[in-house]
Design a protein around this motif. Structure first.
Motif, PDB file in Angstrom:
ATOM      1  N   GLN A  52       0.830  -1.209   0.000  1.00  0.00           N
ATOM      2  CA  GLN A  52       0.000   0.000   0.000  1.00  0.00           C
ATOM      3  C   GLN A  52       0.864   1.259   0.000  1.00  0.00           C
ATOM      4  N   SER A  53       1.989   1.207   0.694  1.00  0.00           N
ATOM      5  CA  SER A  53       2.870   2.368   0.751  1.00  0.00           C
ATOM      6  C   SER A  53       3.558   2.606  -0.585  1.00  0.00           C
ATOM      7  N   VAL A  54       4.024   1.535  -1.212  1.00  0.00           N
ATOM      8  CA  VAL A  54       4.648   1.665  -2.533  1.00  0.00           C
ATOM      9  C   VAL A  54       3.640   2.229  -3.537  1.00  0.00           C
ATOM     10  N   ALA A  55       2.405   1.759  -3.471  1.00  0.00           N
ATOM     11  CA  ALA A  55       1.359   2.259  -4.365  1.00  0.00           C
ATOM     12  C   ALA A  55       1.066   3.730  -4.083  1.00  0.00           C
ATOM     13  N   ALA A  56       1.091   4.115  -2.801  1.00  0.00           N
ATOM     14  CA  ALA A  56       0.816   5.509  -2.440  1.00  0.00           C
ATOM     15  C   ALA A  56       1.917   6.441  -2.945  1.00  0.00           C
ATOM     16  N   LEU A  57       3.160   5.978  -2.915  1.00  0.00           N
ATOM     17  CA  LEU A  57       4.257   6.798  -3.435  1.00  0.00           C
ATOM     18  C   LEU A  57       4.173   6.931  -4.953  1.00  0.00           C
ATOM     19  N   ARG A  58       3.656   5.924  -5.594  1.00  0.00           N
ATOM     20  CA  ARG A  58       3.516   5.964  -7.055  1.00  0.00           C
ATOM     21  C   ARG A  58       2.372   6.880  -7.496  1.00  0.00           C
ATOM     22  N   ARG A  59       1.356   7.003  -6.658  1.00  0.00           N
ATOM     23  CA  ARG A  59       0.123   7.694  -7.053  1.00  0.00           C
ATOM     24  C   ARG A  59       0.351   9.108  -7.599  1.00  0.00           C
ATOM     25  N   PRO A  60       1.184   9.934  -6.953  1.00  0.00           N
ATOM     26  CA  PRO A  60       1.373  11.292  -7.499  1.00  0.00           C
ATOM     27  C   PRO A  60       1.974  11.313  -8.895  1.00  0.00           C
ATOM     28  N   LEU A  61       2.727  10.279  -9.257  1.00  0.00           N
ATOM     29  CA  LEU A  61       3.388  10.249 -10.563  1.00  0.00           C
ATOM     30  C   LEU A  61       2.394  10.047 -11.702  1.00  0.00           C
ATOM     31  N   ALA A  62       1.265   9.412 -11.404  1.00  0.00           N
ATOM     32  CA  ALA A  62       0.341   9.009 -12.464  1.00  0.00           C
ATOM     33  C   ALA A  62      -0.260  10.198 -13.196  1.00  0.00           C
ATOM     34  N   ARG A  63      -0.369  11.329 -12.522  1.00  0.00           N
ATOM     35  CA  ARG A  63      -1.041  12.474 -13.135  1.00  0.00           C
ATOM     36  C   ARG A  63      -0.076  13.508 -13.724  1.00  0.00           C
ATOM     37  N   LEU A  64       1.211  13.223 -13.689  1.00  0.00           N
ATOM     38  CA  LEU A  64       2.197  14.209 -14.111  1.00  0.00           C
ATOM     39  C   LEU A  64       2.619  14.011 -15.563  1.00  0.00           C
ATOM     40  N   GLY A  65       2.911  15.137 -16.221  1.00  0.00           N
ATOM     41  CA  GLY A  65       3.373  15.104 -17.595  1.00  0.00           C
ATOM     42  C   GLY A  65       4.856  14.822 -17.696  1.00  0.00           C
ATOM     43  N   VAL A  66       5.349  14.834 -18.913  1.00  0.00           N
ATOM     44  CA  VAL A  66       6.700  14.365 -19.177  1.00  0.00           C
ATOM     45  C   VAL A  66       7.768  15.226 -18.501  1.00  0.00           C
ATOM     46  N   LEU A  67       7.598  16.532 -18.464  1.00  0.00           N
ATOM     47  CA  LEU A  67       8.644  17.366 -17.872  1.00  0.00           C
ATOM     48  C   LEU A  67       8.658  17.252 -16.352  1.00  0.00           C
ATOM     49  N   HIS A  68       7.474  17.138 -15.734  1.00  0.00           N
ATOM     50  CA  HIS A  68       7.435  16.861 -14.301  1.00  0.00           C
ATOM     51  C   HIS A  68       8.160  15.547 -13.984  1.00  0.00           C
ATOM     52  N   ILE A  69       7.835  14.515 -14.746  1.00  0.00           N
ATOM     53  CA  ILE A  69       8.438  13.207 -14.501  1.00  0.00           C
ATOM     54  C   ILE A  69       9.945  13.256 -14.735  1.00  0.00           C
TER      55      ILE A  69
END
Length: 214
Positions: A122-139
């Motif tokens: 659950q923690s690994v998934a929670a850390l991943r969650r913010p990345l899902a909505r970011l565009g290429v330059l944010h990433i």
């Protein structure tokens, strides 16, 4: 524009940026060039080119690669000896893990030594969650911060404004700094630290520029 022509990336793509602030940061680096173009003096430009040329078409893969650092986050791996360094890691790293547990809903398990520890799914998934909505330059910026620090928690702390890029690198390199303070100057190690700081600062420029509403 570069003179009368539209600026191209290394892969000859048109350079279209999402904010005026980021465009101005790139323009500042180009305007600082003299007779010869020195890419190594344009870290923001180079990161932007890397993102647009290398990551845009494989964004999900880059997200996955970045998110995997949450499974082996630097802040979770602490030394047992010397005790002075262990105390520094506990004092400086634990507040960031506490922040991640509270703000990101991602409590992580701490271990001593190099033996791998399995983090809660659950923690690994929670850390991943913010990345899902970011565009290429944010990433691109976050991936750079993760590479400079070895920590997804530290990278996200910069993204959410909890830390500056410099603070994140300082936290990530407490062991290296401890070695320098204990054993004296080391040119190779100090050069590595400077490179990490330069990478993180460039990533921070991108994140701060993209956060503005211009």
């Amino acid at each position: 524009m570069l003179d009368a022509n539209e600026l191209k990336t290394t892969a000859k793509r048109d350079l279209h940026l999402p904010s005026r602030s980021l465009a101005m940061a790139v323009a500042h680096e180009w305007n600082a060039q003299e007779r010869d173009i020195l890419p190594q003096t344009m870290p923001v430009t180079q990161l932007v080119f890397t993102g647009l040329d290398n990551f845009a078409d494989v964004l999900d893969e880059i997200r996955d690669e970045t998110a995997h650092y949450g499974e082996t986050d630097l802040l979770c791996y602490r030394v047992t000896e010397p005790r002075a360094l262990a105390a520094i890691q506990d004092e400086q790293w634990q507040p960031l893990l506490d922040w991640g547990a509270k703000q990101l809903d991602a409590p992580l398990t701490v271990t001593r030594g190099i033996m791998a520890v399995t983090q809660p799914r659950q923690s690994v998934a929670a850390l991943r969650r913010p990345l899902a909505r970011l565009g290429v330059l944010h990433i691109t910026a976050l991936r750079t911060l993760v590479g400079a620090t070895g920590s997804l928690v530290l990278a996200l702390a910069v993204y959410f404004g909890r830390l500056s890029p410099k603070q994140a690198v300082e936290l990530a390199t407490v062991e290296e700094c401890f070695q320098i303070e204990t054993w004296g100057s080391d040119e190779e190690l100090e050069a590595s630290l400077m490179g990490k700081l330069e990478d993180a600062e460039a990533a921070g420029v991108i994140l701060s520029s993209l956060s503005r509403s211009d």
